[in-house]
Design a protein around this motif. Structure first.
Motif, PDB file in Angstrom:
ATOM      1  N   ALA A 121      -0.462  -1.725   3.668  1.00 29.05           N
ATOM      2  CA  ALA A 121       0.881  -1.959   4.208  1.00 29.05           C
ATOM      3  C   ALA A 121       0.758  -3.049   5.262  1.00 29.05           C
ATOM      4  O   ALA A 121      -0.243  -3.137   5.975  1.00 29.05           O
ATOM      5  CB  ALA A 121       1.445  -0.682   4.831  1.00 29.05           C
ATOM      6  N   ASP A 127       0.047   9.756   7.289  1.00 26.59           N
ATOM      7  CA  ASP A 127       0.861   8.791   6.541  1.00 26.59           C
ATOM      8  C   ASP A 127       0.621   7.373   7.045  1.00 26.59           C
ATOM      9  O   ASP A 127       0.534   6.434   6.257  1.00 26.59           O
ATOM     10  CB  ASP A 127       2.353   9.125   6.653  1.00 26.59           C
ATOM     11  CG  ASP A 127       2.787  10.210   5.684  1.00 26.59           C
ATOM     12  OD1 ASP A 127       2.098  10.406   4.661  1.00 26.59           O
ATOM     13  OD2 ASP A 127       3.810  10.857   5.940  1.00 26.59           O
ATOM     14  N   ILE A 128       0.507   7.220   8.352  1.00 27.14           N
ATOM     15  CA  ILE A 128       0.263   5.904   8.937  1.00 27.14           C
ATOM     16  C   ILE A 128      -1.084   5.361   8.459  1.00 27.14           C
ATOM     17  O   ILE A 128      -1.182   4.237   7.972  1.00 27.14           O
ATOM     18  CB  ILE A 128       0.336   5.955  10.476  1.00 27.14           C
ATOM     19  CG1 ILE A 128       1.752   6.330  10.922  1.00 27.14           C
ATOM     20  CG2 ILE A 128      -0.114   4.630  11.100  1.00 27.14           C
ATOM     21  CD1 ILE A 128       1.871   6.693  12.389  1.00 27.14           C
ATOM     22  N   TYR A 184       4.054  -0.656   9.691  1.00 28.18           N
ATOM     23  CA  TYR A 184       4.528   0.725   9.561  1.00 28.18           C
ATOM     24  C   TYR A 184       5.497   0.974  10.697  1.00 28.18           C
ATOM     25  O   TYR A 184       5.128   0.838  11.867  1.00 28.18           O
ATOM     26  CB  TYR A 184       3.361   1.713   9.630  1.00 28.18           C
ATOM     27  CG  TYR A 184       3.724   3.132   9.259  1.00 28.18           C
ATOM     28  CD1 TYR A 184       3.385   3.649   8.021  1.00 28.18           C
ATOM     29  CD2 TYR A 184       4.412   3.958  10.152  1.00 28.18           C
ATOM     30  CE1 TYR A 184       3.712   4.949   7.666  1.00 28.18           C
ATOM     31  CE2 TYR A 184       4.750   5.261   9.799  1.00 28.18           C
ATOM     32  CZ  TYR A 184       4.394   5.755   8.558  1.00 28.18           C
ATOM     33  OH  TYR A 184       4.717   7.041   8.198  1.00 28.18           O
ATOM     34  N   THR A 226       8.484   3.755  12.134  1.00 33.04           N
ATOM     35  CA  THR A 226       9.204   5.020  12.018  1.00 33.04           C
ATOM     36  C   THR A 226      10.684   4.714  12.223  1.00 33.04           C
ATOM     37  O   THR A 226      11.050   4.022  13.186  1.00 33.04           O
ATOM     38  CB  THR A 226       8.716   6.036  13.069  1.00 33.04           C
ATOM     39  OG1 THR A 226       7.302   6.218  12.891  1.00 33.04           O
ATOM     40  CG2 THR A 226       9.406   7.369  12.914  1.00 33.04           C
ATOM     41  N   SER A 280      -1.099   4.538   4.738  1.00 33.97           N
ATOM     42  CA  SER A 280      -0.315   3.327   4.456  1.00 33.97           C
ATOM     43  C   SER A 280      -1.123   2.074   4.746  1.00 33.97           C
ATOM     44  O   SER A 280      -1.159   1.139   3.933  1.00 33.97           O
ATOM     45  CB  SER A 280       0.979   3.320   5.275  1.00 33.97           C
ATOM     46  OG  SER A 280       1.819   4.363   4.854  1.00 33.97           O
ATOM     47  N   TYR A 281      -1.776   2.042   5.897  1.00 33.36           N
ATOM     48  CA  TYR A 281      -2.580   0.863   6.222  1.00 33.36           C
ATOM     49  C   TYR A 281      -3.821   0.747   5.336  1.00 33.36           C
ATOM     50  O   TYR A 281      -4.243  -0.357   4.998  1.00 33.36           O
ATOM     51  CB  TYR A 281      -2.957   0.844   7.702  1.00 33.36           C
ATOM     52  CG  TYR A 281      -1.806   0.389   8.580  1.00 33.36           C
ATOM     53  CD1 TYR A 281      -1.273  -0.886   8.456  1.00 33.36           C
ATOM     54  CD2 TYR A 281      -1.258   1.234   9.525  1.00 33.36           C
ATOM     55  CE1 TYR A 281      -0.230  -1.315   9.249  1.00 33.36           C
ATOM     56  CE2 TYR A 281      -0.209   0.817  10.329  1.00 33.36           C
ATOM     57  CZ  TYR A 281       0.305  -0.458  10.183  1.00 33.36           C
ATOM     58  OH  TYR A 281       1.355  -0.877  10.978  1.00 33.36           O
ATOM     59  N   VAL A 320       6.518  -0.408   5.655  1.00 31.99           N
ATOM     60  CA  VAL A 320       6.842   1.001   5.469  1.00 31.99           C
ATOM     61  C   VAL A 320       7.855   1.358   6.555  1.00 31.99           C
ATOM     62  O   VAL A 320       7.599   1.162   7.743  1.00 31.99           O
ATOM     63  CB  VAL A 320       5.584   1.892   5.563  1.00 31.99           C
ATOM     64  CG1 VAL A 320       5.967   3.365   5.479  1.00 31.99           C
ATOM     65  CG2 VAL A 320       4.599   1.529   4.456  1.00 31.99           C
ATOM     66  N   HIS A 343       3.416   5.977  -1.024  1.00 27.58           N
ATOM     67  CA  HIS A 343       1.984   5.677  -1.070  1.00 27.58           C
ATOM     68  C   HIS A 343       1.570   5.181  -2.461  1.00 27.58           C
ATOM     69  O   HIS A 343       0.776   4.252  -2.593  1.00 27.58           O
ATOM     70  CB  HIS A 343       1.152   6.900  -0.672  1.00 27.58           C
ATOM     71  CG  HIS A 343       1.328   7.303   0.756  1.00 27.58           C
ATOM     72  ND1 HIS A 343       0.997   6.483   1.814  1.00 27.58           N
ATOM     73  CD2 HIS A 343       1.815   8.441   1.298  1.00 27.58           C
ATOM     74  CE1 HIS A 343       1.265   7.101   2.953  1.00 27.58           C
ATOM     75  NE2 HIS A 343       1.762   8.287   2.658  1.00 27.58           N
TER      76      HIS A 343
END
Length: 141
Positions: free
Chosen positions: A106, A97-98, A109, A111, A101-102, A88, A69
């Protein structure tokens, strides 16, 4: 395409390198093993001042020194680096976290898939999207 992988897990580095090395659109893969090293690589500081800028960054969230981050915020708030797409690629599927990140801009994303076949499928999807559909600015722009 030059990809910078910012990842601290040696097993994941080997797996990602193995999957990416077979892709004809990838010309170079560089690795930074902690968040600060990743920032230094992209901003060409210290030992990285002669490095060629990456065209795409694959970024883990859980990193030593500076987490993903922090790396994302630093690079996306810098006029000289904000244009570089950052994907990511992490084990975290946490909604926080998602979202975070956006919110830090990001570009994607993902996983990390748990098995090699799923990982290869994910890389194929990334390859198709970033090499065939997306238009990126040149490094000199």
């Amino acid at each position: 395409m030059h990809i910078l992988l910012i990842e601290d897990n040696e097993g994941d580095i080997l797996l990602i390198r193995e999957v990416l090395s077979d892709r004809p659109f990838i010309k170079k893969i560089s690795v930074a093993t902690n968040g600060q090293e990743g920032i230094d690589f992209v901003t060409k500081k210290g030992a990285f001042k002669e490095e060629v800028s990456p065209d795409l960054i694959l970024l883990d969230i859980n990193l030593p020194l500076k987490n993903g981050h922090e790396v994302l915020k630093t690079l996306k708030n810098n006029n000289k680096t904000r244009h570089i797409p950052i994907i990511v690629l992490t084990t975290s599927s946490s909604p926080d976290d998602i979202k975070k990140s956006y919110q830090s801009f990001a570009n994607l994303y993902i996983t990390k898939p748990v098995d090699m076949e799923s990982f290869d499928d994910a890389v194929s999807a990334i390859e198709g999207f970033w090499s065939e559909m997306v238009k990126l600015p040149s490094a000199s722009a």
